[in-house]
Design a protein around this motif. Sequence first.
Motif, PDB file in Angstrom:
ATOM      1  N   GLN A 192       0.836  -1.185   0.000  1.00 29.28           N
ATOM      2  CA  GLN A 192       0.000   0.000   0.000  1.00 29.28           C
ATOM      3  C   GLN A 192       0.875   1.240   0.000  1.00 29.28           C
ATOM      4  N   ARG A 193       0.282   2.342  -0.407  1.00 27.82           N
ATOM      5  CA  ARG A 193       1.060   3.575  -0.455  1.00 27.82           C
ATOM      6  C   ARG A 193       1.103   4.199   0.934  1.00 27.82           C
ATOM      7  N   PRO A 194       2.280   4.703   1.361  1.00 30.45           N
ATOM      8  CA  PRO A 194       2.335   5.362   2.674  1.00 30.45           C
ATOM      9  C   PRO A 194       1.423   6.587   2.713  1.00 30.45           C
ATOM     10  N   VAL A 195       0.869   6.880   3.890  1.00 34.19           N
ATOM     11  CA  VAL A 195       0.101   8.104   4.072  1.00 34.19           C
ATOM     12  C   VAL A 195       1.061   9.289   4.061  1.00 34.19           C
ATOM     13  N   LEU A 196       2.200   9.049   4.715  1.00 30.95           N
ATOM     14  CA  LEU A 196       3.163  10.127   4.890  1.00 30.95           C
ATOM     15  C   LEU A 196       4.561   9.600   4.596  1.00 30.95           C
ATOM     16  N   GLU A 197       5.296  10.386   3.801  1.00 31.17           N
ATOM     17  CA  GLU A 197       6.706  10.070   3.565  1.00 31.17           C
ATOM     18  C   GLU A 197       7.516  11.315   3.858  1.00 31.17           C
ATOM     19  N   VAL A 198       8.452  11.181   4.770  1.00 31.16           N
ATOM     20  CA  VAL A 198       9.335  12.307   5.083  1.00 31.16           C
ATOM     21  C   VAL A 198      10.698  11.973   4.495  1.00 31.16           C
ATOM     22  N   ARG A 199      11.233  12.902   3.737  1.00 29.79           N
ATOM     23  CA  ARG A 199      12.536  12.637   3.108  1.00 29.79           C
ATOM     24  C   ARG A 199      13.518  13.749   3.424  1.00 29.79           C
ATOM     25  N   VAL A 205      16.299  13.697   8.362  1.00 25.81           N
ATOM     26  CA  VAL A 205      15.381  12.675   8.875  1.00 25.81           C
ATOM     27  C   VAL A 205      14.452  12.175   7.765  1.00 25.81           C
ATOM     28  N   SER A 206      14.395  10.860   7.628  1.00 26.77           N
ATOM     29  CA  SER A 206      13.502  10.238   6.650  1.00 26.77           C
ATOM     30  C   SER A 206      12.734   9.109   7.312  1.00 26.77           C
ATOM     31  N   PHE A 207      11.438   9.038   7.044  1.00 24.29           N
ATOM     32  CA  PHE A 207      10.642   7.882   7.483  1.00 24.29           C
ATOM     33  C   PHE A 207       9.316   7.901   6.738  1.00 24.29           C
ATOM     34  N   GLU A 208       8.553   6.858   6.898  1.00 23.24           N
ATOM     35  CA  GLU A 208       7.232   6.801   6.271  1.00 23.24           C
ATOM     36  C   GLU A 208       6.272   6.068   7.189  1.00 23.24           C
ATOM     37  N   VAL A 209       4.989   6.308   7.008  1.00 23.31           N
ATOM     38  CA  VAL A 209       3.960   5.579   7.774  1.00 23.31           C
ATOM     39  C   VAL A 209       2.874   5.135   6.819  1.00 23.31           C
ATOM     40  N   ASN A 210       2.412   3.916   7.016  1.00 23.01           N
ATOM     41  CA  ASN A 210       1.341   3.371   6.190  1.00 23.01           C
ATOM     42  C   ASN A 210      -0.003   3.505   6.890  1.00 23.01           C
ATOM     43  N   PRO A 211      -1.082   3.426   6.133  1.00 22.57           N
ATOM     44  CA  PRO A 211      -2.404   3.452   6.759  1.00 22.57           C
ATOM     45  C   PRO A 211      -2.535   2.331   7.785  1.00 22.57           C
ATOM     46  N   ILE A 216       8.016  16.696   2.777  1.00 28.07           N
ATOM     47  CA  ILE A 216       7.050  16.024   3.640  1.00 28.07           C
ATOM     48  C   ILE A 216       5.856  15.685   2.757  1.00 28.07           C
ATOM     49  N   LEU A 217       5.827  14.460   2.269  1.00 28.68           N
ATOM     50  CA  LEU A 217       4.786  14.076   1.316  1.00 28.68           C
ATOM     51  C   LEU A 217       3.618  13.455   2.054  1.00 28.68           C
ATOM     52  N   PHE A 218       2.506  14.188   2.075  1.00 32.29           N
ATOM     53  CA  PHE A 218       1.298  13.667   2.703  1.00 32.29           C
ATOM     54  C   PHE A 218       0.316  13.327   1.586  1.00 32.29           C
ATOM     55  N   GLU A 219      -0.001  12.065   1.453  1.00 30.12           N
ATOM     56  CA  GLU A 219      -0.842  11.586   0.352  1.00 30.12           C
ATOM     57  C   GLU A 219      -0.344  12.157  -0.971  1.00 30.12           C
ATOM     58  N   GLY A 220       0.974  12.160  -1.103  1.00 26.66           N
ATOM     59  CA  GLY A 220       1.589  12.566  -2.363  1.00 26.66           C
ATOM     60  C   GLY A 220       1.886  14.057  -2.505  1.00 26.66           C
ATOM     61  N   GLU A 221       1.318  14.899  -1.624  1.00 28.55           N
ATOM     62  CA  GLU A 221       1.493  16.345  -1.759  1.00 28.55           C
ATOM     63  C   GLU A 221       2.582  16.840  -0.797  1.00 28.55           C
ATOM     64  N   ASP A 222       3.522  17.657  -1.270  1.00 28.63           N
ATOM     65  CA  ASP A 222       4.602  18.144  -0.406  1.00 28.63           C
ATOM     66  C   ASP A 222       4.109  19.298   0.474  1.00 28.63           C
ATOM     67  N   LEU A 223       4.008  19.017   1.763  1.00 27.60           N
ATOM     68  CA  LEU A 223       3.452  20.014   2.683  1.00 27.60           C
ATOM     69  C   LEU A 223       4.373  21.215   2.846  1.00 27.60           C
ATOM     70  N   LYS A 272     -12.225  12.537  11.093  1.00 25.77           N
ATOM     71  CA  LYS A 272     -11.712  11.292  10.493  1.00 25.77           C
ATOM     72  C   LYS A 272     -10.386  11.503   9.767  1.00 25.77           C
ATOM     73  N   PRO A 273      -9.346  11.902  10.498  1.00 23.70           N
ATOM     74  CA  PRO A 273      -8.062  12.161   9.856  1.00 23.70           C
ATOM     75  C   PRO A 273      -7.421  10.855   9.377  1.00 23.70           C
ATOM     76  N   ASN A 274      -6.554  10.973   8.389  1.00 20.92           N
ATOM     77  CA  ASN A 274      -5.818   9.792   7.932  1.00 20.92           C
ATOM     78  C   ASN A 274      -4.519   9.619   8.692  1.00 20.92           C
ATOM     79  N   LEU A 275      -4.116  10.668   9.396  1.00 20.74           N
ATOM     80  CA  LEU A 275      -2.875  10.602  10.169  1.00 20.74           C
ATOM     81  C   LEU A 275      -3.078  11.315  11.497  1.00 20.74           C
ATOM     82  N   ILE A 276      -2.689  10.633  12.585  1.00 16.83           N
ATOM     83  CA  ILE A 276      -2.734  11.254  13.905  1.00 16.83           C
ATOM     84  C   ILE A 276      -1.317  11.284  14.445  1.00 16.83           C
ATOM     85  N   ILE A 277      -0.900  12.452  14.923  1.00 12.22           N
ATOM     86  CA  ILE A 277       0.431  12.588  15.520  1.00 12.22           C
ATOM     87  C   ILE A 277       0.216  12.835  17.004  1.00 12.22           C
TER      88      ILE A 277
END
Lengths: 325, 342
Positions: free
Chosen positions: A2-9, A28-34, A71-78, A174-179
């Motif tokens: 599956q595609r990550p919700v968030l990718e930090v590069r 810092v780089s990491f990613e999180v999946n749904p 910071i790619l959130f659902e593909g968009e660079d925040l 109903k967020p897709n990502l909770i921090i």
Amino acid sequence: MQRPVLEVRNLAVEFGAGAGRVRAVDDVSFEVNPGETLAIVGESGSGKSVTALSLLRLVPTPPGRFCSGEILFEGEDLLKASDAAIRCIRGNRIAMIFQEPMSSLNPALTVGLQIAEPLQLHGRLPWARAFDKARELLTRVRIPDAARRVNTHPHQFSGGMRQRAMIAMALACKPNLIIADEPTTALDVTVQAQILSLLKDLTKETNAALILITHDLGVVARYADRVCVMYAGRVVESGSAQDIYANPRHPYTLGLMASIPRLDQDAVDRLTPIEGQPPDLAALPKGCAFEPRCRYAMDRCRDERPTLEHEGGRHYRACFANVAC
Amino acid sequence: MAGADSVLRVRDLKVHFPVHDGVLIRRQTGSVKAVDGVSFEVGRSETLGLVGESGCGKSTTGLAILRMTPLTEGRIEFEGQDISHLSVRRMRPLRKRLQMVYQDPYGSLNPRMKVGDLIGEPLVIHGVAGDQDAYRARIQELLRLVGLRPEMAERYPHEFSGGQRQRISIARAVALNPTLVLCDEPVSALDVSIQAQVINLFQELQERLGLSYLFIAHDLAVVRHVSHRIAVMYLGRIVEVAPRDLLYRAPLHPYTRGLLAAAPLPDPSAERSRAHEEIVGEPPSVVNPPSGCHFHPRCPMAMPVCAQRAPELTAAATGHAVACHLHDPSRALDIAASGLAA
Ligand SMILES: Nc1ncnc2c1ncn2[C@@H]1O[C@H](COP(=O)(O)OP(=O)(O)O)[C@@H](O)[C@H]1O
Ligand SMILES: Nc1ncnc2c1ncn2[C@@H]1O[C@H](COP(=O)(O)OP(=O)(O)O)[C@@H](O)[C@H]1O
Ligand SMILES: [Mg+2]
Ligand SMILES: [Mg+2]
């Protein structure tokens, strides 16, 4: 896959200038999946909160500065998004929970009103519907007597109940990502267990991704699927929770594991601490920031900064040494 | 461990704070029973751990022993002497042998004093500093004892990290060769790698100097590691006391069991296979505590008697005592009859 919700590069964030310049977050780089829980663990000052705040562009600039990264959130660079776009994402598609709920609750407004507001704003619900929804959410986060509590003010809530209200607020749209940045550090252990299992259950139900920031290795072991270990602004090791605990490959992670007193084992004679003092971000060595405290340090570690390299599976580490465990 | 050779003996200690209302005419409307009938002993060179959630009365117990808060009832004996009613002034000579270390290594050190003078201050106050050379030599010795370098005497507290500041507080506490040190959350503010260093220092000093500790903390793993015996507090009362490994292997009180179950273990495999039975709710207010056993509203095993009568702390095995109606021998029959013992 599956595609990550968030990718930090390669994210880097600095504060200050001249001799006081610190790089709080460095490459810092990491990613999180749904549906996945990623823990970011590290000692105080290692850059966990700045990382979390960066994700929603909540780092004050100045004094802060984003130096590089995506910071790619659902593909968009925040980092490139407009302020209006970010405001629309905050609290709506990405929600944040802090250690001190009173810092995000308005003491003058009832809890119900504060939960209903984003629903009315982002969800475009009429007030009456938003208010019903707030009551439902308070029930869902298991606040007893929610129908009455919805009309009370935050200071009438205990610490644990405030954090439940924060979770209700976070879930509202109903967020897709909770921090969640140290959401239970101020709470007692019995209440901590209640809050974290609630958070875990609710994110599982909605398949949201959860980034859980903590300094507690027990919390990581109980709740996280994957872990990033941070030291002096950098991720030094990452992998599945199972892997990181059973087979730590970075000397700092190994050191942390050996330092903690164990609840589940008869007491040993002495703990094995990590020697030396925490790093001074304003005066980091040229090479690896952990080198001065590292038992495995070699000449190369003093000259060169190791980057995060693939170790196999989803396991990564930033270290030159051959670490046997 | 405890017994004839106990350094500290606390009997039925009660510390109640009055609660007032009214602005012009203050009326006492109730009391906060911060400590409500607590008994324990600390043996020579022994560490007694005192654990419990925030607000259960741990710090107040410590302050009462130091005579820094008035006690409502009970008796405190230090090295065989009844200190329950000593004034701060009459306490002073005893304070040489009864010292404390607090959680906050930032707040408890005067920022304008050099580290050497901070460590030497107790020597000066108690008139045992001696001449300049002896004074300096003692400070150097103390710095080395706590793992700091002698030249650090010339620096100020803000130049040190949290762990080093806690070492400075410890040097101050042991400067007068105390017998008992009350430690109130002394490592809670420290990161784990530094926490381990300071815990080791506490243990080394105990071995070298024969110190006794009353070690107050909320972290169950830290307490298991440092203590010989552990007392668990809930809302002003001790609910269970046992030698450390016994308490963790065979906890008897439902609250102790719940606390241990709530604490996550740093082991994902163990966590996956473990049942996470939760204690419900939050600790209630001490102003208006529940009747009978204070824990009964949250207790999964509560029986009718638990709301009516507070259970006494009674011996369940050697060195293991518990305050719970489930473990009251005189009630064993009723419990068996109601099927709860199974
Ligand atoms: N507002 C700020 N101004 C200046 N420096 C800051 C600010 N916020 C954070 N920092 C720097 O960033 C470092 C990392 O902080 P933080 O991310 O809060 O650490 P953690 O959450 O891991 O304890 C701090 O040590 C500090 O040097
Ligand atoms: N001086 C005081 N006046 C009134 N209430 C107090 C005072 N000191 C402590 N308390 C109350 O007594 C209870 C126990 O406090 P404390 O001993 O600090 O608990 P702990 O150290 O276990 O967290 C708490 O409810 C606290 O609010
Ligand atoms: Mg932080
Ligand atoms: Mg306290």
